[in-house]
Enzyme design. Structure first.
Site: not given
Length: 288
Positions: A142, A26
């Site tokens: 997540d 990310m």
């Protein structure tokens, strides 16, 4: 960071970068100093997929801001505090509480699998944070050892709330190296592309606790595709070190979310295991 438009190492004219803390699918996380409030902060630099159109990018930025605001409303000792969201060099950056500690993944890598009592305590702490977030309508999306911090003073803290859920709308989980990272801890329904729900976080809690006591995820594969198929089609190998925690792992990693263990049931089981562990410790300490 200095090469990305901040020659003095400053972001948004305020946050002074001091070091890179880590990086992943990310983006990157930086340690910075906020002179206005005289405190250290963590800056989460989010990298959007390069193939997004300008319109998609704009919508993603709006959703990231919305999710960051939702995460900022969460007020729980087990959830990292979100202070601000800024944009720097075209990338959104989340300004968060700086945590002095290591991720659960780093703890496992350095010290090996957790003893059962410590895994039970960690599971209870993570579950309490999840229940707080779910009650506020926020799904983590997540949860994995990388996103659980164990601080120097013993706090168990979840990071990255909400952000992966937004970015996941644009990113196939079967593409290696994508923004949401490995699906090793993702619930089967997320791999199938279904909307994230609190039940998906509970699956991820089970997979994370499995890794905590075994030292590796419950499912592995030679490729992302093999890994996804294993999660969808097979049962996890029995956890050799789980002992009394086995029923919790089995209940959380039921593939059908409608049949999966609930948060309330899991909380009761973990509390029972913690009580038994405390009784055992007292009994052993009283022996001559």
């Amino acid at each position: 960071m200095a090469g990305r438009g901040s020659p003095d190492g400053t972001v948004a004219g305020r946050y002074r970068i001091s070091a890179e803390l880590g990086r992943g699918g990310m983006g990157r996380v930086w340690r910075a100093y906020d002179p206005m409030l005289d405190r250290d902060v963590a800056l989460k630099e989010i990298v959007l997929p390069s193939g997004m159109s300008a319109d998609e990018r704009g919508r993603a930025l709006l959703r990231i801001r919305r999710e960051a605001r939702a995460a900022a409303r969460l007020n729980h000792a087990g959830i990292v505090r979100v202070h601000d969201i800024v944009e720097h060099a075209g990338s959104p950056m989340i300004v968060m509480e700086y945590l002095d500690g290591r991720s659960l993944r780093e703890v496992i890598d350095m010290q090996g699998p957790l003893p059962l009592d410590r895994a039970v305590a960690l599971g209870a702490a993570v579950l309490a944070a999840l229940r707080h977030a779910h009650a506020a309508g926020v799904v983590h999306r997540d949860l994995k050892p990388d996103n659980i911090m164990v601080t120097a003073d013993g706090r168990i803290v979840l990071t990255d709330f909400g952000i992966a859920r937004v970015l996941g709308e644009h990113t196939p989980v079967t593409v290696p190296g994508t923004i949401i990272g490995t699906p090793a801890f993702m619930a089967p329904e997320l791999i199938e592309g279904k909307a994230p729900t609190p039940a998906a976080d509970l699956w991820s809690l089970g997979a994370t606790l499995y890794a905590a006591v075994e030292g590796h995820p419950p499912f592995e594969g030679g490729s992302i595709t093999e890994l996804c198929l294993a999660i969808l089609l097979h049962q996890a190998p029995p956890a050799r070190n789980a002992r009394e925690l086995t029923a919790v792992l089995d209940g959380l990693m039921v593939k059908d979310p409608a049949q999966r263990a609930t948060a309330a049931w899991t909380e009761d089981r973990l509390a029972h295991l913690a009580h038994r562990a405390a009784e055992t410790t007292v009994t052993e300490s009283s022996r001559p």
